[in-house]
Design a protein around this motif. Structure first.
Motif, PDB file in Angstrom:
ATOM      1  N   THR A  54      -7.316   8.185  -4.524  1.00  0.00           N
ATOM      2  CA  THR A  54      -7.934   7.668  -5.732  1.00  0.00           C
ATOM      3  C   THR A  54      -7.860   8.701  -6.854  1.00  0.00           C
ATOM      4  O   THR A  54      -7.502   9.866  -6.647  1.00  0.00           O
ATOM      5  CB  THR A  54      -9.409   7.316  -5.483  1.00  0.00           C
ATOM      6  OG1 THR A  54     -10.149   8.527  -5.274  1.00  0.00           O
ATOM      7  CG2 THR A  54      -9.543   6.410  -4.266  1.00  0.00           C
ATOM      8  N   GLY A  63     -18.366  -5.163  -1.634  1.00  0.00           N
ATOM      9  CA  GLY A  63     -17.408  -5.179  -2.730  1.00  0.00           C
ATOM     10  C   GLY A  63     -18.078  -5.113  -4.082  1.00  0.00           C
ATOM     11  O   GLY A  63     -19.282  -4.893  -4.207  1.00  0.00           O
ATOM     12  N   GLY A 117     -12.921   0.269   4.213  1.00  0.00           N
ATOM     13  CA  GLY A 117     -13.814   0.862   3.231  1.00  0.00           C
ATOM     14  C   GLY A 117     -14.185   2.309   3.466  1.00  0.00           C
ATOM     15  O   GLY A 117     -15.000   2.866   2.726  1.00  0.00           O
ATOM     16  N   ASP A 131     -14.072   6.198   3.155  1.00  0.00           N
ATOM     17  CA  ASP A 131     -13.612   7.236   2.228  1.00  0.00           C
ATOM     18  C   ASP A 131     -13.787   8.601   2.888  1.00  0.00           C
ATOM     19  O   ASP A 131     -14.735   8.812   3.655  1.00  0.00           O
ATOM     20  CB  ASP A 131     -14.412   7.203   0.923  1.00  0.00           C
ATOM     21  CG  ASP A 131     -14.147   5.950   0.104  1.00  0.00           C
ATOM     22  OD1 ASP A 131     -13.083   5.343   0.299  1.00  0.00           O
ATOM     23  OD2 ASP A 131     -15.014   5.579  -0.706  1.00  0.00           O
ATOM     24  N   ALA A 162       0.826  -1.204   0.000  1.00  0.00           N
ATOM     25  CA  ALA A 162       0.000   0.000   0.000  1.00  0.00           C
ATOM     26  C   ALA A 162       0.855   1.245   0.000  1.00  0.00           C
ATOM     27  O   ALA A 162       1.966   1.266   0.515  1.00  0.00           O
ATOM     28  CB  ALA A 162      -0.901  -0.003   1.238  1.00  0.00           C
ATOM     29  N   PRO A 205      -3.321  -1.868   4.497  1.00  0.00           N
ATOM     30  CA  PRO A 205      -4.788  -1.977   4.567  1.00  0.00           C
ATOM     31  C   PRO A 205      -5.258  -3.430   4.707  1.00  0.00           C
ATOM     32  O   PRO A 205      -6.085  -3.912   3.937  1.00  0.00           O
ATOM     33  CB  PRO A 205      -5.241  -1.356   3.246  1.00  0.00           C
ATOM     34  CG  PRO A 205      -4.133  -1.666   2.307  1.00  0.00           C
ATOM     35  CD  PRO A 205      -2.875  -1.564   3.122  1.00  0.00           C
ATOM     36  N   SER A 215      -8.967   6.860   0.353  1.00  0.00           N
ATOM     37  CA  SER A 215      -9.763   5.638   0.495  1.00  0.00           C
ATOM     38  C   SER A 215      -8.980   4.581   1.248  1.00  0.00           C
ATOM     39  O   SER A 215      -7.810   4.324   0.960  1.00  0.00           O
ATOM     40  CB  SER A 215     -10.148   5.106  -0.893  1.00  0.00           C
ATOM     41  OG  SER A 215     -10.887   3.917  -0.780  1.00  0.00           O
ATOM     42  N   CYS A 216      -9.648   3.956   2.230  1.00  0.00           N
ATOM     43  CA  CYS A 216      -9.055   2.876   3.019  1.00  0.00           C
ATOM     44  C   CYS A 216      -9.581   1.545   2.501  1.00  0.00           C
ATOM     45  O   CYS A 216     -10.786   1.302   2.519  1.00  0.00           O
ATOM     46  CB  CYS A 216      -9.396   3.030   4.502  1.00  0.00           C
ATOM     47  SG  CYS A 216      -8.804   1.664   5.520  1.00  0.00           S
ATOM     48  N   THR A 217      -8.686   0.689   2.056  1.00  0.00           N
ATOM     49  CA  THR A 217      -9.114  -0.610   1.551  1.00  0.00           C
ATOM     50  C   THR A 217      -9.263  -1.636   2.666  1.00  0.00           C
ATOM     51  O   THR A 217      -9.738  -2.738   2.421  1.00  0.00           O
ATOM     52  CB  THR A 217      -8.120  -1.140   0.500  1.00  0.00           C
ATOM     53  OG1 THR A 217      -6.822  -1.203   1.090  1.00  0.00           O
ATOM     54  CG2 THR A 217      -8.082  -0.244  -0.716  1.00  0.00           C
ATOM     55  N   ARG A 218      -8.862  -1.302   3.879  1.00  0.00           N
ATOM     56  CA  ARG A 218      -9.056  -2.229   4.986  1.00  0.00           C
ATOM     57  C   ARG A 218     -10.505  -2.228   5.465  1.00  0.00           C
ATOM     58  O   ARG A 218     -11.139  -3.274   5.601  1.00  0.00           O
ATOM     59  CB  ARG A 218      -8.126  -1.900   6.164  1.00  0.00           C
ATOM     60  CG  ARG A 218      -8.325  -2.827   7.359  1.00  0.00           C
ATOM     61  CD  ARG A 218      -7.684  -2.282   8.631  1.00  0.00           C
ATOM     62  NE  ARG A 218      -6.244  -2.470   8.624  1.00  0.00           N
ATOM     63  CZ  ARG A 218      -5.437  -2.011   9.595  1.00  0.00           C
ATOM     64  NH1 ARG A 218      -5.959  -1.331  10.608  1.00  0.00           N
ATOM     65  NH2 ARG A 218      -4.142  -2.197   9.538  1.00  0.00           N
ATOM     66  N   THR A 227     -12.934  -5.035  -7.485  1.00  0.00           N
ATOM     67  CA  THR A 227     -12.066  -5.291  -6.325  1.00  0.00           C
ATOM     68  C   THR A 227     -12.296  -6.657  -5.705  1.00  0.00           C
ATOM     69  O   THR A 227     -11.514  -7.090  -4.859  1.00  0.00           O
ATOM     70  CB  THR A 227     -12.307  -4.216  -5.249  1.00  0.00           C
ATOM     71  OG1 THR A 227     -13.680  -4.261  -4.836  1.00  0.00           O
ATOM     72  CG2 THR A 227     -12.000  -2.831  -5.794  1.00  0.00           C
TER      73      THR A 227
END
Length: 581
Positions: A361, A541, A372, A374, A337, A454, A367-370, A545
């Motif tokens: 983004t 999701g 979600g 934003d 990351a 993340p 944005s946090c992909t761990r 992704t």
């Protein structure tokens, strides 16, 4: 005919149905094999082909509810296979990891080549000393978790376990198992090293030991089971189904009514919550525990401007210029990351919900992909909106290190297959921690991306890297903008309790394992599949992704996934409890 019917589960990908075959009186059984039983590996004819398979049940012909005359006979007995207990365990695992079929687990439980006869029982019931009183206490209490620091010896604990009776031991790697097997044999203990010694294990020895697949190894009259370095990701299968040796052994011991022992310098939260038992996590006195951790040297880069300064700090230069020291430098940036820093106040940009690193983004959103979350692209500390991306590459680092060290630097990546040449300084990804046999210093050049990754297990995985480095070298240097992070403080003090406390609070709040069950679904047809899932699971999701499926517990999740029809032409990958989610 002897009036018996064998139900045979074919060893064929995608087929999980048993077929009935007669066991003829004149069946050729290998010498010293004994009668066929559940688990025996045989060859049968199916749709005009000779295929292998396992006997899953044996019934009288009158109970088979089939026309005896139309039944084909077993063509050949190949050899020994998993016993009935492992067969039942494989059925459980097919639900636990949403495999739909038990075949992958039976393959893991079977010998790699035909075993037609077994060697004699070599169990000696050795009396070994010195032993570990803490381990003895844990076994008497029904098993649990033993926390041993990175530079301590696990042999005293193993001695106590072996005195309890035949023992199954699982290690992260084959080399780990081989080293321990050699040491145990020198003590007069009979050992079967898996997977090559499957027949010896089935015949009976004091210790069956091996990598994660050994969780499925035979161990007659098993009295206890041990997982060494329970925190290590290598104990989880990378291919689907993504089963974990720890969970397999815990369930195996529960079914047999015997104790288990999980050993780790920093036990995972899953181990602490599900396996610690009445005694909790048992560990040596604090002073002894701290003494067996490496020296952690924290290089605080808080006052530097990270987008202008090199990762080659003065502390690192002091080590790499010393010709008497072997130094391994680790940078795990590739494929990880992004770590953003505010150009105005120099603060690292983190998620306000779960504290992970966030990415910027194309829509200019953090944005946090761990978890979600934003939020607008502004610094949470000062409100500025200009960020620096801290991502130097390993090849560039090698050039900088070579210039600073005034001696050659060898670059190591995960793609390398040959042993690295001898050198005083190495640089690479975490693969270098497995490729270089030993060093005087291991330096993590940019560790913040590990701690802020993340992934909900980021803290545990970061601490695991420090543990691996501490076994390679007596000193571990960590360059960071967050010297007060709980992971670094735990390593510096030799006390991982604080990491468990923080992780427990965060995961309980978010419903992450072990306080919930997660699976990821990716690939062609994933959207059609998740659209059929019932209301006892939650889905998040998208196609781009991948999808994350949640449930309250693992068996609910696995049952729901197995009951869902796979769309025609789909190429799905379902990972239950994925390590890098």
């Amino acid at each position: 005919m002897n009036g018996r019917v064998a139900r045979v589960l074919p060893n064929v990908t995608g087929l999980d149905k048993s077929f009935d075959y007669l066991i003829p009186d004149d069946l050729r059984v290998p010498a010293r094999f004994g009668p066929v039983r559940v688990g025996t590996i045989v060859r049968v004819e199916l749709h005009g082909r000779r295929i292998g398979g396992w006997i899953s049940d044996i019934v009288n012909v009158d109970d088979a509810a089939v026309d005896r005359i139309s039944l084909k006979s077993i063509a050949k007995v190949t050899g020994h296979g998993p016993d009935v207990g492992l067969f039942e365990l494989a059925e459980w695992a097919s639900v636990r990891w949403a495999a739909r079929r038990s075949r992958p687990f039976l393959v893991a439980a079977s010998p790699s080549r035909a075993v037609t006869s077994l060697p004699p029982d070599r169990r000696t019931a050795p009396v070994l000393s010195p032993s570990s009183p803490a381990t003895t206490e844990l076994l008497a209490a029904g098993g649990g978790v033993l926390r041993l620091p990175p530079r301590s010896d696990v042999l005293p604990a193993l001695r106590s376990v072996i005195a309890h009776g035949p023992t199954l031991v699982v290690t992260p790697t084959t080399s780990d198992a081989g080293r321990l097997a050699t040491r145990l044999r020198r003590l007069g203990v009979s050992v079967a090293l898996m997977p090559d010694d499957w027949a010896a294990a089935m015949g009976g020895v004091d210790v069956v030991i091996g990598p994660r697949s050994a969780a499925w190894a035979p161990c007659p009259d098993m009295a206890s089971a041990v997982v060494i370095d329970e925190h290590d990701e290598a104990l989880q299968e990378e291919r689907a189904p993504t089963w974990h040796a720890r969970d397999v052994l815990i369930e195996r011991c529960r079914r047999s009514g015997i104790p288990h022992l999980l050993i780790s310098p920093a036990p995972s939260l899953t181990a602490v919550v599900t396996a610690a038992g009445d005694l909790g996590v048992v560990h040596p006195p604090f002073t002894r525990e701290r003494a067996a951790w490496p020296t952690i040297t924290l290089v605080d880069r808080t006052n530097e401007e990270p987008w202008k300064k090199s990762l080659v700090t003065s502390t690192l230069i002091d080590r790499i210029r010393n010709p008497d020291l072997t130094v391994v430098c680790i940078s795990n940036i590739t494929g990880r990351a992004r770590v953003l820093a505010c150009r105005s106040c120099e603060a690292l940009i983190r998620c306000e919900t779960c504290d992970a690193a966030v990415g910027l983004t194309s829509d200019n959103v953090l944005s946090c992909t761990r978890c979600g979350t934003d939020r607008p692209a502004v610094c949470q500390a000062c409100g500025a909106s200009s960020f620096a991306n801290l991502r130097p590459g390993v090849s560039r680092l090698r050039e900088e290190l070579e210039g600073a060290a005034a001696r050659p630097v060898v670059e190591i990546t995960g793609a390398d297959t040959e042993p690295p040449p001898a050198s005083g300084v190495y640089v690479g990804t975490e693969a270098a921690l497995y490729r270089v046999p030993s060093a005087d210093v291991v330096a993590f050049l940019e560790f913040d991306s590990e701690m802020l990754a993340p992934r909900f297990r980021a803290a545990e995985q970061a601490l695991s890297l420090i543990i691996r480095a501490g076994r390679m070298a007596p000193e571990v240097i960590v360059q960071t903008f967050m010297p007060d992070h709980v992971v670094l403080q735990a390593a510096a003090t030799g006390n991982p309790d604080d990491v468990i406390k923080v992780e427990r609070e965060r995961r309980e709040m978010l419903g992450f394992p072990p306080f919930g069950a997660l699976a990821s679904i990716t690939g062609t047809g994933s959207s059609e599949m998740v659209g059929q899932l019932k209301s006892d699971v939650q889905v998040g999701g998208d196609d781009a992704t991948g999808y994350v499926v949640r449930a309250n517990d693992w068996m609910t999740l696995g049952t729901a996934l197995n009951a869902t029809e796979r769309p025609k032409g789909s190429r799905l990958r379902i990972e239950v409890d994925p390590p890098r989610l």
